[in-house]
Design a protein around this motif. Structure first.
Motif, PDB file in Angstrom:
ATOM      1  N   PRO A 248      -3.523   4.243   4.478  1.00 14.73           N
ATOM      2  CA  PRO A 248      -4.459   4.432   5.597  1.00 14.73           C
ATOM      3  C   PRO A 248      -5.751   3.649   5.425  1.00 14.73           C
ATOM      4  O   PRO A 248      -6.328   3.165   6.399  1.00 14.73           O
ATOM      5  N   ASN A 249      -6.202   3.533   4.159  1.00 10.08           N
ATOM      6  CA  ASN A 249      -7.429   2.779   3.898  1.00 10.08           C
ATOM      7  C   ASN A 249      -7.262   1.317   4.288  1.00 10.08           C
ATOM      8  O   ASN A 249      -8.167   0.707   4.875  1.00 10.08           O
TER       9      ASN A 249
ATOM     10  N   THR B  47     -10.280  11.933   8.700  1.00 13.16           N
ATOM     11  CA  THR B  47      -9.244  12.652   7.953  1.00 13.16           C
ATOM     12  C   THR B  47      -9.084  12.094   6.545  1.00 13.16           C
ATOM     13  O   THR B  47      -8.905  12.849   5.587  1.00 13.16           O
ATOM     14  N   LEU B  48      -9.151  10.775   6.416  1.00  8.60           N
ATOM     15  CA  LEU B  48      -9.017  10.168   5.091  1.00  8.60           C
ATOM     16  C   LEU B  48     -10.197  10.535   4.206  1.00  8.60           C
ATOM     17  O   LEU B  48     -10.028  10.808   3.006  1.00  8.60           O
ATOM     18  N   LEU B  49     -11.390  10.558   4.758  1.00  4.23           N
ATOM     19  CA  LEU B  49     -12.577  10.950   4.001  1.00  4.23           C
ATOM     20  C   LEU B  49     -12.451  12.396   3.521  1.00  4.23           C
ATOM     21  O   LEU B  49     -12.766  12.705   2.366  1.00  4.23           O
ATOM     22  N   CYS B  50     -11.974  13.276   4.378  1.00  2.00           N
ATOM     23  CA  CYS B  50     -11.766  14.678   3.983  1.00  2.00           C
ATOM     24  C   CYS B  50     -10.749  14.782   2.858  1.00  2.00           C
ATOM     25  O   CYS B  50     -10.928  15.560   1.914  1.00  2.00           O
ATOM     26  N   GLN B  51      -9.667  14.020   2.929  1.00  2.00           N
ATOM     27  CA  GLN B  51      -8.638  14.062   1.900  1.00  2.00           C
ATOM     28  C   GLN B  51      -9.173  13.598   0.548  1.00  2.00           C
ATOM     29  O   GLN B  51      -8.840  14.178  -0.491  1.00  2.00           O
ATOM     30  N   ILE B  52     -10.003  12.561   0.553  1.00  8.15           N
ATOM     31  CA  ILE B  52     -10.581  12.064  -0.702  1.00  8.15           C
ATOM     32  C   ILE B  52     -11.521  13.097  -1.312  1.00  8.15           C
ATOM     33  O   ILE B  52     -11.509  13.334  -2.529  1.00  8.15           O
ATOM     34  N   ILE B  53     -12.341  13.742  -0.474  1.00 11.03           N
ATOM     35  CA  ILE B  53     -13.256  14.775  -0.970  1.00 11.03           C
ATOM     36  C   ILE B  53     -12.471  15.958  -1.521  1.00 11.03           C
ATOM     37  O   ILE B  53     -12.789  16.495  -2.590  1.00 11.03           O
ATOM     38  N   LEU B  54     -11.432  16.382  -0.815  1.00 13.79           N
ATOM     39  CA  LEU B  54     -10.630  17.517  -1.251  1.00 13.79           C
ATOM     40  C   LEU B  54      -9.911  17.220  -2.564  1.00 13.79           C
ATOM     41  O   LEU B  54      -9.912  18.051  -3.478  1.00 13.79           O
ATOM     42  N   PHE B  55      -9.280  16.071  -2.645  1.00 10.73           N
ATOM     43  CA  PHE B  55      -8.477  15.748  -3.823  1.00 10.73           C
ATOM     44  C   PHE B  55      -9.337  15.564  -5.068  1.00 10.73           C
ATOM     45  O   PHE B  55      -9.005  16.047  -6.152  1.00 10.73           O
TER      46      PHE B  55
ATOM     47  N   LEU C 287     -10.264   8.998  -7.591  1.00  8.90           N
ATOM     48  CA  LEU C 287      -8.835   8.734  -7.712  1.00  8.90           C
ATOM     49  C   LEU C 287      -8.203   8.700  -6.323  1.00  8.90           C
ATOM     50  O   LEU C 287      -8.461   9.583  -5.501  1.00  8.90           O
ATOM     51  N   LEU C 288      -7.404   7.685  -6.075  1.00  8.60           N
ATOM     52  CA  LEU C 288      -6.741   7.524  -4.788  1.00  8.60           C
ATOM     53  C   LEU C 288      -5.228   7.527  -5.001  1.00  8.60           C
ATOM     54  O   LEU C 288      -4.716   6.797  -5.858  1.00  8.60           O
ATOM     55  N   THR C 289      -4.523   8.347  -4.240  1.00  9.37           N
ATOM     56  CA  THR C 289      -3.065   8.346  -4.276  1.00  9.37           C
ATOM     57  C   THR C 289      -2.537   7.225  -3.380  1.00  9.37           C
ATOM     58  O   THR C 289      -3.283   6.617  -2.605  1.00  9.37           O
ATOM     59  N   LYS C 290      -1.239   6.968  -3.473  1.00 11.63           N
ATOM     60  CA  LYS C 290      -0.631   5.933  -2.629  1.00 11.63           C
ATOM     61  C   LYS C 290      -0.729   6.303  -1.152  1.00 11.63           C
ATOM     62  O   LYS C 290      -0.831   5.435  -0.286  1.00 11.63           O
TER      63      LYS C 290
ATOM     64  N   GLN D  35       3.501   8.770 -15.610  1.00 12.58           N
ATOM     65  CA  GLN D  35       3.884   8.584 -14.212  1.00 12.58           C
ATOM     66  C   GLN D  35       2.658   8.621 -13.301  1.00 12.58           C
ATOM     67  O   GLN D  35       2.545   7.835 -12.356  1.00 12.58           O
ATOM     68  N   LEU D  36       1.731   9.531 -13.603  1.00 16.75           N
ATOM     69  CA  LEU D  36       0.517   9.641 -12.792  1.00 16.75           C
ATOM     70  C   LEU D  36      -0.339   8.382 -12.909  1.00 16.75           C
ATOM     71  O   LEU D  36      -0.973   7.965 -11.941  1.00 16.75           O
ATOM     72  N   CYS D  37      -0.362   7.783 -14.089  1.00 16.60           N
ATOM     73  CA  CYS D  37      -1.133   6.551 -14.282  1.00 16.60           C
ATOM     74  C   CYS D  37      -0.627   5.420 -13.387  1.00 16.60           C
ATOM     75  O   CYS D  37      -1.402   4.583 -12.933  1.00 16.60           O
ATOM     76  N   SER D  38       0.673   5.403 -13.157  1.00 11.06           N
ATOM     77  CA  SER D  38       1.247   4.358 -12.314  1.00 11.06           C
ATOM     78  C   SER D  38       1.146   4.683 -10.832  1.00 11.06           C
ATOM     79  O   SER D  38       1.195   3.779  -9.990  1.00 11.06           O
ATOM     80  N   GLU D  39       1.001   5.965 -10.499  1.00  8.84           N
ATOM     81  CA  GLU D  39       0.977   6.382  -9.099  1.00  8.84           C
ATOM     82  C   GLU D  39      -0.423   6.352  -8.496  1.00  8.84           C
ATOM     83  O   GLU D  39      -0.590   6.102  -7.311  1.00  8.84           O
ATOM     84  N   LEU D  40      -1.457   6.619  -9.305  1.00  9.64           N
ATOM     85  CA  LEU D  40      -2.822   6.758  -8.796  1.00  9.64           C
ATOM     86  C   LEU D  40      -3.662   5.527  -9.101  1.00  9.64           C
ATOM     87  O   LEU D  40      -3.408   4.813 -10.079  1.00  9.64           O
ATOM     88  N   THR D  41      -4.657   5.298  -8.244  1.00 11.56           N
ATOM     89  CA  THR D  41      -5.602   4.191  -8.414  1.00 11.56           C
ATOM     90  C   THR D  41      -6.989   4.770  -8.647  1.00 11.56           C
ATOM     91  O   THR D  41      -7.391   5.722  -7.979  1.00 11.56           O
TER      92      THR D  41
END
Length: 402
Positions: free
Chosen positions: A256-257, A181-189, A248-251, A227-233
């Motif tokens: 989960p990672n 599920t996490l892999l799918c979310q990263i590909i989608l985002f 790009l990874l969200t919080k 704000q996005l710069c501080s929220e995303l990695t």
């Protein structure tokens, strides 16, 4: 064997490339089996690579690729093209061996065989195979992914509760669900190629840059962008042809990672597996395409087959035409997607059926009213009613204002 050794020397260090090496070896093997069926005198690939056997190589390639002389089409045109590349590579290897051993006879034969490939292979094989591939794409349904389907898949992925289950009790089943599920979310985002995201290395994730962004640049951004710069990695991974591509990874993805990485030893994952999304039973990674296909089928999407990484990337490129991004914004998007701006414009920004039907048809129908009626107007400014339009003759019966 030397061909396989050459491939292994080039990319054998990457375990994900082992199936590719196997595939190339099997292609050459199938080709040589057909050669031996057609000629009892040719036993090895080296014996085939002489000018006298060039016609035999052409015939064997056509037969193994199921060439139809009446229609001038191949049943498996990609195999015909791949055999041509592999055959020339084998000739180059044989040429190198003959030069090192001083075998002038083999050197002369291989050089002449390569000349025949350069001058005659395209006429007999490549052009026909490419023509078959091009015709297969004609009038083929080519719709982009619907946004509501993407939202349906994202909603379904968020419903999976394997993260909390894995925290309480580390087990293989929940670890696999969370990884998929996490892999799918990263590909989608990120609209990343599934192969790139699937090969995310554990060392790359652990050594990601956690420093705050440059303050001089941040001051020039809008409040939302700050704000996005501080929220995303952001982290960088290996992309197509070795290019550096960002992810790009969200919080919501980082937690989960961390749970996945913290449970590796508890579920018995081998230490020599370098991937974040590792397979428990083998030292390789989970395939992103399999994960997308699995969850797309059960998320309630209208067109689950369109929820693949290629179509998701094309969706972004097509929507760019609607948004009409500036050149510098388009450059940034192209770099993020992992290709240069020329490739983005020529291949990824192909006009979809809907765009052509809506925009180009408006122009063609407008021209039938005469140039004076629409002089000085853009396509957005041209408006008319389709009531009473004769689609067979393409003639508008009403005035533009009517």
């Amino acid at each position: 064997m030397l061909c396989g050794e050459s491939l292994y020397t080039k990319c054998g260090h990457d375990r994900a490339q082992h199936p590719y090496i196997v595939q190339k070896m099997r292609e050459v093997a199938r080709f040589m089996i057909k050669v031996k069926e057609l000629s009892k005198s040719v036993k090895t690939l080296e014996q085939l690579c002489v000018p006298q056997n060039f016609v035999l190589a052409i015939t064997a390639c056509k037969e193994v690729s199921s060439y139809n002389a009446d229609s001038n089409l191949f049943k498996t045109p990609s195999l015909a093209l791949k055999i041509g590349y592999s055959l020339k590579k084998a000739c180059q290897i044989s040429l190198g061996q003959s030069l090192m051993s001083g075998d002038t006879v083999t050197e002369r034969n291989v050089k002449n065989f390569i000349k025949l490939i350069d001058s005659h292979w395209r006429t007999n094989i490549s052009s026909k195979a490419l023509n078959t591939l091009q015709q297969a794409r004609w009038n083929k349904g080519n719709t982009i992914t619907l946004t509501e389907d993407v939202m349906a898949l994202q909603k379904h992925l968020r419903k999976q509760e394997s993260k909390e289950k894995l925290r309480k009790n580390a087990n293989t089943a929940d670890w696999k669900v969370l990884a998929e599920t996490l892999l799918c979310q990263i590909i989608l985002f990120n609209r990343r190629r599934e192969g790139e995201a699937s090969k995310l290395l554990l060392t790359v994730y652990e050594k990601r840059n956690v420093k705050p962004p440059n303050q001089d640049v941040v001051k020039s951004l809008t409040k939302l962008e700050q704000q996005l710069c501080s929220e995303l990695t952001r982290l960088e991974i290996r992309g197509k042809r070795g290019k550096k591509v960002p992810v790009l990874l969200t919080k919501d993805m980082l937690t989960p990672n961390d749970v996945l990485n913290g449970s590796r030893e508890k579920i018995g994952l081998t230490k020599d597996n370098p991937y974040v999304f590792a397979k428990v039973e083998r030292s390789t990674h989970i395939r992103g395409s399999d994960c997308l296909r699995k969850y797309a089928a059960v998320c309630g999407a209208k067109d689950p087959k369109s929820l693949i990484s290629t179509q998701l990337r094309k969706q972004v490129a097509t929507l760019c035409q609607i948004m009409n991004l500036k050149d510098n914004e388009l450059d940034q998007l192209a770099k993020f997607m992992g290709h240069d701006i020329r490739v983005h414009r020529e291949y990824y920004r192909l006009s979809e059926n809907t765009i052509q039907l809506a925009k180009v048809s408006k122009l063609l129908l407008s021209l039938e009213k005469g140039s004076e009626v629409y002089k000085g107007r853009s396509l957005e400014e041209i408006q008319f009613s389709t009531d009473g339009m004769d689609t067979s003759s393409r003639v508008l019966k009403r005035d533009i204002d009517g």
